[in-house]
Design an enzyme around this catalytic site. Structure first.
Site, PDB file in Angstrom:
ATOM      1  N   CYS A 156      15.093  15.020   6.938  1.00 19.77           N
ATOM      2  CA  CYS A 156      15.356  13.606   6.616  1.00 19.77           C
ATOM      3  C   CYS A 156      14.032  12.853   6.467  1.00 19.77           C
ATOM      4  O   CYS A 156      13.286  13.114   5.541  1.00 19.77           O
ATOM      5  CB  CYS A 156      16.274  13.006   7.674  1.00 19.77           C
ATOM      6  SG  CYS A 156      16.859  11.348   7.283  1.00 19.77           S
ATOM      7  N   ASP A 213      25.121  14.329  -0.624  1.00 19.15           N
ATOM      8  CA  ASP A 213      24.256  13.379   0.096  1.00 19.15           C
ATOM      9  C   ASP A 213      24.310  12.033  -0.619  1.00 19.15           C
ATOM     10  O   ASP A 213      23.830  11.902  -1.747  1.00 19.15           O
ATOM     11  CB  ASP A 213      22.825  13.905   0.121  1.00 19.15           C
ATOM     12  CG  ASP A 213      21.901  13.126   1.058  1.00 19.15           C
ATOM     13  OD1 ASP A 213      22.122  11.906   1.225  1.00 19.15           O
ATOM     14  OD2 ASP A 213      20.953  13.723   1.589  1.00 19.15           O
ATOM     15  N   HIS A 245      24.325  14.821   3.698  1.00 16.93           N
ATOM     16  CA  HIS A 245      23.023  14.635   4.323  1.00 16.93           C
ATOM     17  C   HIS A 245      23.068  15.233   5.733  1.00 16.93           C
ATOM     18  O   HIS A 245      24.111  15.274   6.370  1.00 16.93           O
ATOM     19  CB  HIS A 245      22.712  13.134   4.395  1.00 16.93           C
ATOM     20  CG  HIS A 245      21.309  12.842   4.837  1.00 16.93           C
ATOM     21  ND1 HIS A 245      20.220  13.066   4.025  1.00 16.93           N
ATOM     22  CD2 HIS A 245      20.815  12.348   6.008  1.00 16.93           C
ATOM     23  CE1 HIS A 245      19.125  12.718   4.670  1.00 16.93           C
ATOM     24  NE2 HIS A 245      19.458  12.282   5.883  1.00 16.93           N
TER      25      HIS A 245
END
Length: 276
Positions: A156, A213, A245
């Site tokens: 991330c 995502d 995600h």
């Protein structure tokens, strides 16, 4: 924070114990890696303005270990990131996860992601890159690391940093970026995004992204792929069509076991192929 207060804060700060408050409750699928046969725990990394805490794990015996920098999510160096370093150490790596937000605040103690975002937004890329340089230096001088076998992986927030550090430090042999943001609006603190450095990249980076995502859209992934074509890095991007995600985050509902295991297998092969 005033400078003296900030210096005092980072000098006394340490890595988290347990999971970040903002990610409770923890999924039943969470993976737990023990520290048997390892040297694992908190360390201090000397940096320009003092010391920052980090979590490191390495085999208990031997030396000249290949180094892997493990770059945190927005939630800091909590138990999930620490567990990942132990997974690497079990495979013979010296893995280190430095606390890269600590001057701005301890995000692991915050229970709401809306409190975390403003802190992370204040973290300058230049500070992060400098801290990672210092971490590599410490790994070689103080932790039996082999600077000629240096890899980086991040998740991330750390996925974006993985791309940027691979561009910053040509001594990196390979990087693996997990769902890191590729495109964004430049600011004084974050002047570049991966798409801006892609064409000049020389270090091979493997990008692992989720087709579902909602924050990192497929058009930005394709934009990055297109820019990489003109680089000499031989970087690649893999998209898992049904993954959201944070599909590697086994402590969260977003975890997708099949895609996570495939991504980890690809990471290890990528490192091996490129000399980490």
């Amino acid at each position: 924070m005033k400078e003296i207060t900030r210096r005092k804060f980072i000098a006394t700060a340490t890595v988290a114990t347990g999971f970040a408050l903002a990610v409770q409750p923890i999924s039943a699928e969470v993976i737990t890696t023990d520290a048997k046969g390892l040297v694992a725990g908190a360390v201090k990394i000397p940096v320009k303005d003092g010391e920052i805490p980090a979590y490191r794990a390495a085999p208990a015996t031997g030396d000249n270990f290949p180094i892997v920098l493990v770059i945190q999510e927005i939630f800091g160096v909590h138990e999930h990131i620490q567990d990942i370093t132990r997974r690497f150490a079990k495979l013979g790596y010296l893995a280190i996860a430095p606390e890269l937000f600590i001057r701005q605040g301890d995000v692991t103690k915050l229970s709401n992601i809306n409190e975390i975002r403003p802190i992370v937004a204040k973290v300058p890329d230049a500070q992060v890159l400098s801290d990672l340089d210092a971490t590599v230096n410490w790994a070689v001088k103080s932790a039996k690391g082999n600077g000629d076998k240096l890899g980086i992986t991040g998740f991330c927030w750390g996925g974006r940093i993985t791309w940027l550090y691979a561009a910053h430090n040509p001594k990196v042999k390979a990087g693996v970026a997990w769902y890191g943001r590729l495109v964004g609006d430049a600011t004084e603190l974050q002047p570049q995004y991966p798409v801006d450095i892609a064409s000049k990249l020389t270090v091979p980076v493997l990008g692992l992204y989720g087709g579902k995502d909602t924050g990192i859209t497929l058009d930005t992934v394709e934009q990055m792929r297109d820019r990489l074509k003109s680089s000499s890095s031989k970087s690649e991007i893999i998209v898992y069509p049904d993954a959201p995600h944070a599909f590697f985050a086994d402590y969260r509902p977003s975890y997708r076991e099949k895609d996570a295991k495939d991504g980890w297998k690809r990471l290890l092969a990528w490192f091996k192929k490129n000399g980490v």
